[in-house]
Structure formats: structure tokens, C-alpha cells
Design a protein around this motif. Structure first.
Motif, PDB file in Angstrom:
ATOM      1  N   THR A 197      55.064  95.215  -1.576  1.00  0.00           N
ATOM      2  CA  THR A 197      55.458  94.085  -2.413  1.00  0.00           C
ATOM      3  C   THR A 197      56.412  94.544  -3.508  1.00  0.00           C
ATOM      4  OG1 THR A 197      53.594  94.391  -3.928  1.00  0.00           O
ATOM      5  CG2 THR A 197      53.230  92.993  -1.992  1.00  0.00           C
ATOM      6  N   TYR A 203      50.454  96.816   1.750  1.00  0.00           N
ATOM      7  CA  TYR A 203      49.579  96.012   2.593  1.00  0.00           C
ATOM      8  C   TYR A 203      49.796  96.383   4.055  1.00  0.00           C
ATOM      9  CZ  TYR A 203      48.348  92.948  -1.305  1.00  0.00           C
ATOM     10  OH  TYR A 203      47.861  92.458  -2.495  1.00  0.00           O
ATOM     11  N   CYS A 247      48.723  92.039   5.368  1.00  0.00           N
ATOM     12  CA  CYS A 247      49.768  91.019   5.357  1.00  0.00           C
ATOM     13  C   CYS A 247      49.758  90.384   6.737  1.00  0.00           C
ATOM     14  CB  CYS A 247      51.138  91.620   5.037  1.00  0.00           C
ATOM     15  SG  CYS A 247      52.472  90.400   5.052  1.00  0.00           S
ATOM     16  N   PRO A 250      53.840  89.001   8.928  1.00  0.00           N
ATOM     17  CA  PRO A 250      54.878  89.132   7.882  1.00  0.00           C
ATOM     18  C   PRO A 250      56.138  88.332   8.145  1.00  0.00           C
ATOM     19  CG  PRO A 250      53.963  91.280   8.450  1.00  0.00           C
ATOM     20  CD  PRO A 250      53.415  90.316   9.444  1.00  0.00           C
ATOM     21  N   ASN A 254      53.350  85.033   6.529  1.00  0.00           N
ATOM     22  CA  ASN A 254      53.498  86.052   5.481  1.00  0.00           C
ATOM     23  C   ASN A 254      52.419  85.899   4.411  1.00  0.00           C
ATOM     24  OD1 ASN A 254      54.823  88.322   4.361  1.00  0.00           O
ATOM     25  ND2 ASN A 254      55.970  87.012   2.949  1.00  0.00           N
ATOM     26  N   PHE A 256      49.359  87.294   2.275  1.00  0.00           N
ATOM     27  CA  PHE A 256      48.755  88.519   1.770  1.00  0.00           C
ATOM     28  C   PHE A 256      47.294  88.253   1.417  1.00  0.00           C
ATOM     29  CE2 PHE A 256      53.234  89.184   1.148  1.00  0.00           C
ATOM     30  CZ  PHE A 256      53.420  90.540   1.392  1.00  0.00           C
TER      31      PHE A 256
END
Length: 271
Positions: A197, A203, A247, A250, A254, A256
């Protein structure tokens, strides 16, 4: 049957282009439930000029949408892919009139049972669909009153239940692994992908199906990948030690989820 109303498919294919509504929150086709039939609908247009006026009421509700063009030979695969997102109907906008049709009357469904139950899942429509609904609502930048908070919680529960029932995909880059290596040596050479991030948190990417895994790895074509199907409970066994969580898809929703969130969902919604 699809053949009975194939005129609609022919109409799409004869058009200069077909336009589908996509959610900017999920980067996937926008899905909306029909309040009368409870069908999960995608939106299609053949006239691009109609789209801006159509999406204005959604923008006022902070539901941000965009149009994606689908042309020629890509039209049938796109329509077929809607099944893999759990959709079962389309709303077709023509001349300001919105018409609804069952997806099965437009194009035949792939064998979803075989795709879901393959060793490496090639489709996971229930998990995809409930995650799409949840993220579409979650990422609306609004202050939620109590009824909206309750609705978001209900969407989270539907998603979580499907997550815990499903098989997930974890991938590893084994390009540096050779047959002569012991299991311990091979484990040291395996590279697990990660997502970082903006604030530097790591993640573990994890996928609902083979297509989502492919989308994530499309820029890593030279790599030799090993895909593993894992259950919700087994996710921690395949996680990077430094990862704060996962995640989910993604290149799609997307989403988390920290390790604490995963544990909380299991405690609240586990069967």
C-alpha cells in the motif's frame, strides 16, 4: 433457451460497438439487483450518447460508473463472463427505454459447476457477486445513516459466508526451483507475490478464480507459477510472514482485509 431470443445477441453483434457499465469501485461490470425479480443485472448500451444522462442519478448517490466498450469477437466472451460474476440478467438500454432479459435467453451459460469444482477454481460466481455488491457499497464516499450501515453489514455477511464456503487461489513464483532441490531448498527459492500500500503495508494477494489470478500476473509472463487452492481456514498457512492480511482480487474488487478482520468475520459469520 438462447436460440429463442438470439435476435438480441445478433443485434449486439451487428452494432458498431456494445457499451457496458463498469463500477469504478471494482473495475468490474456494475451489478444491480432488480427489486421485483431479485435478478442480478448488468447494463448494456448500443448508443454511447445515452450513457451520460443515464448514469447521472447514480452519480448523485455517489455510485461512480464508467462505460467500457466491447466490440466484435469480444462480445460473446464478455456476455458469457457475466455468468462467472454471478449475474443472471441484463438491462439493455435502447432509445431511452430500459428492457430486461434473462442472460440465459441471450447466451448459453458455461458449465459453472465444472468451473467451480475444478482442482484450481476457474469460476467462483457466488463469492465474486457478493464481493462486488459489498465493495460497490463500501467505497461509496458517503456518511451512512443507521439503515445504510445495516445494509452494508448485511452485504458483508453475505460476502463473508461465501468466502468461508469457497476455495481460494494462492500463487507462488517457482522459476528458481529445480527438481533436484529438497522441499526445504525449494521453499526458500519460492517467491510469494505481495501488494504494498501507499503507506508501505504488505498484503498477500489471493484470488477467487483462475481468471483473477491471470489478471494479476499478466505483466509477469516469464514467471513459472504454481497455483494452490486453499480454504478460508488455511489462508494463514500460505501468508507472507510480514503481511498484515490479504488483498482479495487486486485487479478486481481490490479488497484489503487484515488478519484481524479475517478472524472477526470467521467469529461472526462462521458456520
Amino acid at each position: 433457451m438462447a436460440g429463442e431470443t438470439s435476435f438480441l445477441l445478433k443485434k449486439f453483434e451487428k452494432a458498431d460497438a456494445l457499451y457496458a457499465l463498469f463500477s469504478q469501485s471494482t473495475k468490474l461490470p456494475f451489478v444491480e439487483m432488480d427489486e421485483e425479480t431479485y435478478e442480478d443485472c448488468a447494463y448494456l448500451f448500443t448508443d454511447k450518447d445515452q450513457i451520460q444522462d443515464f448514469i447521472k442519478p447514480y452519480a448523485e448517490k455517489k455510485i461512480m460508473l464508467a462505460a467500457g466498450q466491447v466490440k466484435g469477437a469480444a462480445i460473446r466472451p464478455f456476455l458469457s463472463s457475466l455468468y462467472c460474476y454471478g449475474m443472471n440478467a441484463i438491462r439493455y438500454v435502447d432509445g431511452g427505454t430500459v428492457m430486461k432479459e434473462e442472460l440465459s435467453k441471450v447466451i448459453e451459460s458455461p458449465d459453472l459447476d465444472a468451473m467451480k469444482n475444478s482442482k484450481i477454481p476457474r469460476a467462483n460466481p457466488e463469492m465474486q457477486l457478493t464481493a462486488m455488491y459489498f465493495v460497490q457499497e463500501l467505497k461509496r464516499p458517503v456518511k451512512r445513516e443507521l439503515p445504510e450501515q445495516k445494509h452494508l453489514k448485511e452485504l458483508e455477511e453475505e460476502m463473508a459466508v461465501n468466502m468461508m464456503r469457497s476455495q481460494w487461489i494462492v500463487c507462488a513464483d517457482i522459476s528458481d526451483v529445480t527438481e533436484e532441490m529438497t522441499k526445504e531448498e525449494a521453499a526458500k527459492k519460492m517467491k510469494l507475490p505481495y501488494v504494498k500500500t501507499k503507506n508501505g503495508d504488505i498484503y498477500q494477494p489471493i484470488f477467487s478464480d483462475f481468471t483473477e489470478c491471470q489478471k494479476f500476473n499478466q505483466d509477469n509472463k516469464g514467471a513459472k507459477l504454481r497455483l494452490m487452492a486453499v480454504s478460508y481456514d488455511d489462508i494463514p498457512k500460505y501468508s507472507i510472514r510480514e503481511a498484515k492480511g490479504i488483498c482479495f482480487n487486486p485487479k478486481g474488487v481490490n479488497l484489503f482485509l487484515t488478519k484481524e478482520m479475517l478472524e472477526k468475520m470467521k467469529a461472526e459469520y462462521g458456520e
